[in-house]
Design a protein around this motif. Sequence first.
Motif, PDB file in Angstrom:
ATOM      1  N   TYR A  36       0.837  -1.203   0.000  1.00  0.00           N
ATOM      2  CA  TYR A  36       0.000   0.000   0.000  1.00  0.00           C
ATOM      3  C   TYR A  36       0.877   1.261   0.000  1.00  0.00           C
ATOM      4  N   LYS A  37       1.869   1.295   0.855  1.00  0.00           N
ATOM      5  CA  LYS A  37       2.735   2.476   0.950  1.00  0.00           C
ATOM      6  C   LYS A  37       3.534   2.687  -0.333  1.00  0.00           C
ATOM      7  N   VAL A  38       3.985   1.582  -0.955  1.00  0.00           N
ATOM      8  CA  VAL A  38       4.706   1.679  -2.220  1.00  0.00           C
ATOM      9  C   VAL A  38       3.799   2.227  -3.314  1.00  0.00           C
ATOM     10  N   LEU A  39       2.569   1.752  -3.359  1.00  0.00           N
ATOM     11  CA  LEU A  39       1.635   2.215  -4.380  1.00  0.00           C
ATOM     12  C   LEU A  39       1.308   3.700  -4.204  1.00  0.00           C
ATOM     13  N   VAL A  40       1.214   4.149  -2.967  1.00  0.00           N
ATOM     14  CA  VAL A  40       0.989   5.576  -2.708  1.00  0.00           C
ATOM     15  C   VAL A  40       2.167   6.397  -3.249  1.00  0.00           C
ATOM     16  N   ALA A  41       3.372   5.893  -3.029  1.00  0.00           N
ATOM     17  CA  ALA A  41       4.555   6.594  -3.543  1.00  0.00           C
ATOM     18  C   ALA A  41       4.566   6.607  -5.073  1.00  0.00           C
ATOM     19  N   PHE A  42       4.180   5.500  -5.681  1.00  0.00           N
ATOM     20  CA  PHE A  42       4.093   5.458  -7.142  1.00  0.00           C
ATOM     21  C   PHE A  42       3.089   6.493  -7.658  1.00  0.00           C
ATOM     22  N   ARG A  43       2.007   6.673  -6.925  1.00  0.00           N
ATOM     23  CA  ARG A  43       0.969   7.623  -7.341  1.00  0.00           C
ATOM     24  C   ARG A  43       1.419   9.076  -7.175  1.00  0.00           C
ATOM     25  N   ASP A  44       2.112   9.363  -6.072  1.00  0.00           N
ATOM     26  CA  ASP A  44       2.328  10.754  -5.661  1.00  0.00           C
ATOM     27  C   ASP A  44       3.698  11.325  -5.982  1.00  0.00           C
ATOM     28  N   GLN A  45       4.718  10.466  -6.169  1.00  0.00           N
ATOM     29  CA  GLN A  45       6.083  10.992  -6.220  1.00  0.00           C
ATOM     30  C   GLN A  45       6.701  11.004  -7.616  1.00  0.00           C
ATOM     31  N   ASP A  46       5.868  10.941  -8.648  1.00  0.00           N
ATOM     32  CA  ASP A  46       6.296  11.133 -10.036  1.00  0.00           C
ATOM     33  C   ASP A  46       7.491  10.250 -10.423  1.00  0.00           C
ATOM     34  N   PRO A  47       7.386   8.933 -10.234  1.00  0.00           N
ATOM     35  CA  PRO A  47       8.537   8.085 -10.538  1.00  0.00           C
ATOM     36  C   PRO A  47       8.910   8.061 -12.021  1.00  0.00           C
ATOM     37  N   ASN A  48       7.983   8.384 -12.919  1.00  0.00           N
ATOM     38  CA  ASN A  48       8.369   8.404 -14.334  1.00  0.00           C
ATOM     39  C   ASN A  48       8.994   9.737 -14.741  1.00  0.00           C
ATOM     40  N   GLY A  49       8.973  10.705 -13.827  1.00  0.00           N
ATOM     41  CA  GLY A  49       9.707  11.950 -14.023  1.00  0.00           C
ATOM     42  C   GLY A  49       9.155  12.909 -15.052  1.00  0.00           C
ATOM     43  N   ASN A  50       7.889  12.790 -15.417  1.00  0.00           N
ATOM     44  CA  ASN A  50       7.354  13.694 -16.444  1.00  0.00           C
ATOM     45  C   ASN A  50       6.567  14.860 -15.862  1.00  0.00           C
ATOM     46  N   LYS A  87      -9.904  -0.211  -0.585  1.00  0.00           N
ATOM     47  CA  LYS A  87      -9.026   0.875  -0.151  1.00  0.00           C
ATOM     48  C   LYS A  87      -8.113   1.296  -1.301  1.00  0.00           C
ATOM     49  N   LEU A  88      -7.537   0.329  -1.998  1.00  0.00           N
ATOM     50  CA  LEU A  88      -6.661   0.646  -3.130  1.00  0.00           C
ATOM     51  C   LEU A  88      -7.438   1.344  -4.239  1.00  0.00           C
ATOM     52  N   TYR A  89      -8.620   0.833  -4.524  1.00  0.00           N
ATOM     53  CA  TYR A  89      -9.420   1.395  -5.613  1.00  0.00           C
ATOM     54  C   TYR A  89      -9.877   2.815  -5.287  1.00  0.00           C
ATOM     55  N   SER A  90     -10.353   3.015  -4.075  1.00  0.00           N
ATOM     56  CA  SER A  90     -10.894   4.324  -3.704  1.00  0.00           C
ATOM     57  C   SER A  90      -9.819   5.398  -3.663  1.00  0.00           C
ATOM     58  N   GLU A  91      -8.562   4.997  -3.436  1.00  0.00           N
ATOM     59  CA  GLU A  91      -7.462   5.959  -3.391  1.00  0.00           C
ATOM     60  C   GLU A  91      -6.703   6.034  -4.718  1.00  0.00           C
ATOM     61  N   LYS A  92      -7.313   5.459  -5.773  1.00  0.00           N
ATOM     62  CA  LYS A  92      -6.731   5.495  -7.119  1.00  0.00           C
ATOM     63  C   LYS A  92      -5.351   4.839  -7.181  1.00  0.00           C
ATOM     64  N   LEU A  93      -5.193   3.808  -6.365  1.00  0.00           N
ATOM     65  CA  LEU A  93      -3.978   2.999  -6.416  1.00  0.00           C
ATOM     66  C   LEU A  93      -4.194   1.771  -7.303  1.00  0.00           C
ATOM     67  N   LEU A  94      -5.439   1.335  -7.404  1.00  0.00           N
ATOM     68  CA  LEU A  94      -5.830   0.251  -8.284  1.00  0.00           C
ATOM     69  C   LEU A  94      -6.496   0.841  -9.518  1.00  0.00           C
ATOM     70  N   ASP A  95      -6.034   0.440 -10.671  1.00  0.00           N
ATOM     71  CA  ASP A  95      -6.485   0.933 -11.967  1.00  0.00           C
ATOM     72  C   ASP A  95      -8.018   0.980 -12.058  1.00  0.00           C
ATOM     73  N   PRO A  96      -8.611   2.122 -12.360  1.00  0.00           N
ATOM     74  CA  PRO A  96     -10.077   2.193 -12.505  1.00  0.00           C
ATOM     75  C   PRO A  96     -10.603   1.351 -13.668  1.00  0.00           C
ATOM     76  N   GLU A  97      -9.715   0.959 -14.588  1.00  0.00           N
ATOM     77  CA  GLU A  97     -10.115   0.119 -15.720  1.00  0.00           C
ATOM     78  C   GLU A  97      -9.925  -1.367 -15.434  1.00  0.00           C
ATOM     79  N   VAL A  98      -9.675  -1.731 -14.174  1.00  0.00           N
ATOM     80  CA  VAL A  98      -9.337  -3.107 -13.837  1.00  0.00           C
ATOM     81  C   VAL A  98     -10.476  -4.080 -14.139  1.00  0.00           C
ATOM     82  N   PHE A  99     -11.710  -3.588 -14.210  1.00  0.00           N
ATOM     83  CA  PHE A  99     -12.851  -4.457 -14.496  1.00  0.00           C
ATOM     84  C   PHE A  99     -13.353  -4.331 -15.931  1.00  0.00           C
TER      85      PHE A  99
END
Length: 532
Positions: free
Chosen positions: A211-225, A290-302
């Motif tokens: 969960y914490k890793v996914l939050v970082a992926f969402r918030d900390q711009d790992p792709n640098g764009n 929890k993952l879905y509601s915080e946009k950590l899980l892809d909204p297109e997953v279904f």
Amino acid sequence: MMNNHRSKLTVSAMIALSLTLAGCSSSKDSSNTNTNNKADEASTNAVSASGFPIVQEPIKLKMFSRIAPVNGPFKDMPVFQDYSKLSNIQVDFTEVPTDGFQEKKNLLFAANELPDALFRSALTSLETIRYGSAGQLIPLENLIDKYAPNFKKLMEQYPEIAPAITTPEGHIYALPTVVTLSAARTDKKWINQAWLKKLNLQEPQTTEELYKVLVAFRDQDPNGNGKQDEIPMTARASSGVGLGLPILPMMSGSFGLDSQLGYNINLDNDKVDIWMGNDRNKELLQYLNKLYSEKLLDPEVFSQTEAQYLAKQGSGNLGFFFDQTNNSFLPIQDQYTGIAPLEGPHGDRLQSQGASVPRDLGSFAITSVNKYPEATIRWIDYFYGEEGSTLLRFGREGEHYELKDGVPYYTEKFLNTGNQGKITPYAGGGAPHLISEKVASFINPPQVQEAQTKLDPYMPKVRYASPMFDEETAKKVDVLRNDIDKYYEEQSSKFITGALSFDKWDDFQATLKKLKIDELEKLYQDAFDKIK
């Protein structure tokens, strides 16, 4: 592993998940044997017990088969061209596209216009029992014993094969694909190690760390764009029958939930527990919500298509996902690494997703019109050995593949053509053959092997396949699961997306009871009691 002897194994059995057709009684078993014996008498003298050619005088066989969109014509495949010369058996394939295959297969049996055999036939449990007991398919157990040394050896090495393909009356009417390679039976857990490194994060070991890793992926711009456009986590939108949404078996092991007997089942001290309504499943759904509601899980997953899912893998803009191999992200494979199952809130750390050794259980069958059943079983048995499996999957040495330390690899020249699916019926799935470590280099490169080693310590000792119920029971299971599975998938997606409050969990459990989940559990328990 099952340690009981074959006499007990043949009393009951396990086979494919799909239970869709009405059936006939098993009162015609004796007529099956008689038909088989007559065919035996017609061809015994023509068949070599071992070696090649299989028959001295050439024979022709007609086979009905599914052909996948990625395939070329079977007659142009080197495996069938070369094997025809080797065996002295020429096969005339009736190739039916995947779309519409089931309907044409149904009509084939309804009209009794039978080929000599069905190849890549995707026979379901009810189809196998129905057509076998009606005398349209012949029993294979005696033929296997005498004329199929490769398949017989696999049955001895892997005791779970026999109960997966044997009817309650003790007959084998269809052969499966046999997957002895663990890496070909699991979806790996791939994480973006380049993003972890950039954000100075460690590989997650628990669901909370993920969960914490996914939050970082969402918030900390790992792709640098400079944009918040990363997809922290996704999964396929559809999967096989009965396991519900694909995201569930991918994560269920962290909550102590297994997928035994081809269903949402835990086996605890030989007791079957269909866990769809229990509190551990509630916790799993709450975590995913929890993952879905915080946009950590892809909204297109279904909703995403398979093509969209694979494109996301290759985009490099994805943090965490699941797949068997690395084919879809080879150009950026160094960006990803496989990780172990995540430890859940109660200390569970199980690789719950995965298939059993026998797979595609109704892949090959011989019909009652076949005049050469011994030659036919010898013909298919070749593909259950490594030599035949190599020819089926890789084509011709030098032209299509080369050996490295005894393992076949497609040549770079041939890979660059993109024609792998044109030369092998393996592409597109469902072909009856052996998938072993030796012949799986294309789907089991070093990166995938390494990812599998992360899963191995957490895999169950045996993965039981779906029970092959008798016909009457199969109909009951079919009716029960049709309602239960549909309801479970619909409600699970609503719980995950927040469309349904967890305050309604008691109502969800009550509805499962009304849909007779307890009765379904008893049917699975009775089937398991006969093979444990």
